[in-house]
Write a protein that holds these residues in place. Structure first.
Motif, mmCIF file in Angstrom:
data_model
loop_
_atom_site.group_PDB
_atom_site.id
_atom_site.type_symbol
_atom_site.label_atom_id
_atom_site.label_comp_id
_atom_site.label_asym_id
_atom_site.label_seq_id
_atom_site.Cartn_x
_atom_site.Cartn_y
_atom_site.Cartn_z
ATOM 1 N N SER A 66 0.825 -1.212 0.000
ATOM 2 C CA SER A 66 0.000 0.000 0.000
ATOM 3 C C SER A 66 0.856 1.257 0.000
ATOM 4 C CB SER A 66 -0.891 -0.007 1.246
ATOM 5 O OG SER A 66 -1.344 1.282 1.568
ATOM 6 N N TYR A 68 0.266 3.911 1.474
ATOM 7 C CA TYR A 68 0.282 4.457 2.825
ATOM 8 C C TYR A 68 1.354 3.772 3.676
ATOM 9 C CZ TYR A 68 -4.078 6.799 1.612
ATOM 10 O OH TYR A 68 -5.016 7.606 1.017
ATOM 11 N N SER A 71 4.908 4.642 2.239
ATOM 12 C CA SER A 71 5.231 6.049 2.509
ATOM 13 C C SER A 71 5.800 6.218 3.920
ATOM 14 C CB SER A 71 3.982 6.922 2.363
ATOM 15 O OG SER A 71 3.568 6.997 1.028
ATOM 16 N N GLN A 109 4.662 6.961 -4.693
ATOM 17 C CA GLN A 109 3.547 6.287 -4.028
ATOM 18 C C GLN A 109 2.204 6.803 -4.532
ATOM 19 O OE1 GLN A 109 4.458 3.661 -2.470
ATOM 20 N NE2 GLN A 109 6.615 4.285 -2.610
ATOM 21 N N TYR A 122 -4.728 10.955 -0.497
ATOM 22 C CA TYR A 122 -3.391 10.493 -0.120
ATOM 23 C C TYR A 122 -2.464 11.673 0.169
ATOM 24 C CZ TYR A 122 1.421 9.020 -0.790
ATOM 25 O OH TYR A 122 2.773 8.846 -0.635
ATOM 26 N N TRP A 125 -3.223 13.180 3.523
ATOM 27 C CA TRP A 125 -2.716 12.289 4.579
ATOM 28 C C TRP A 125 -1.201 12.392 4.707
ATOM 29 C CZ3 TRP A 125 0.759 8.256 4.016
ATOM 30 C CH2 TRP A 125 0.951 7.448 5.156
ATOM 31 N N LEU A 126 -0.502 12.381 3.558
ATOM 32 C CA LEU A 126 0.959 12.403 3.561
ATOM 33 C C LEU A 126 1.507 13.695 4.153
ATOM 34 C CD1 LEU A 126 3.622 11.027 2.669
ATOM 35 C CD2 LEU A 126 3.417 12.299 0.514
#
Length: 228
Positions: A66, A68, A71, A109, A122, A125-126
């Protein structure tokens, strides 16, 4: 006053290491307080999970892990570098030249996402993870080295043939590498990175010419940062 963080970003084989070193040497020659950092930091323990991922220990294809999860592998390495290597230098006003950064997670990613909505979630979130939870500084300037996938493959193959390195699971997967390039162009436009064209009429420009363009943009940023 915090320092200045300049990131040299690009797809695999785009010459990030070369251009980071050229820029770093130019800044030192002009008397700037500068430090060069490179990610992942393969020689450090903090990059262990990133190395295992790139080596294929968790799956032979990038999508086997994934975005996530992978990362976090790279973000932890950056956190360790900030706390033990470049953080104090940056906080004291130094110029950091970073060969890859959070932007590499965005490029590589982010390419695992199926649509723009997924990529946007994403990205949110990152940035929360790296810039808020881990407290890493945001880049002041991102220079994106624009090299098309065909040229990138040629350079990677040449590098492997010379024994300089061995391809990781990102570089071995041409379909993923092409998706990564398309995503990188989208990230560059969405996030306002400075795009540096490295290929002209199908020919890779000399490293010195690319370096001069990078230096021009960085010099302008430094001048504004220092209030010249």
């Amino acid at each position: 006053m915090n320092g200045l963080l300049v990131v040299i970003e690009g797809v695999d084989g785009s010459g990030k290491k070369t251009q980071s070193e050229i820029l770093f040497k130019k800044l030192l020659a002009l008397g700037h307080e500068a430090k060069l950092v490179t990610f992942p930091r393969y020689e450090n323990e903090s990059s262990t999970l990133a190395k295992m991922y790139l080596r294929g220990d968790f799956g032979s294809k990038p999508e086997d892990v994934s975005a996530y999860i992978s990362s976090i592998f790279f973000a932890v390495d950056r956190y360790a570098a900030y706390k033990t290597d470049f953080g104090e230098f940056y906080q004291s006003g130094g110029i950091i030249i970073s060969d890859r950064y959070t932007t590499s997670n965005m490029v590589h990613q982010g390419a695992k996402m199926f649509n723009e909505n997924e990529r946007d979630r994403y990205l949110d979130w990152l940035m929360e993870l790296e810039y808020v939870t881990f407290g890493l500084p945001k880049p002041d300037l991102v220079c994106f080295l624009d090299i098309d996938p065909q040229t990138s493959f040629m350079l990677i193959n040449s590098r492997n043939a010379s024994g300089q390195s061995r391809s990781d699971i990102h570089e071995l997967d041409k379909a993923f590498a092409t998706k990564t390039y398309d995503n990188a162009i989208e990230m560059q436009e969405k996030l306002g990175w400075t795009r540096i064209s490295c290929v002209e009429d199908g020919r890779l420009l000399p490293a010195e010419d690319i370096g001069n363009t990078v230096f021009s943009h960085v010099s302008e940023k430094i001048a504004r940062w220092k209030g010249y």
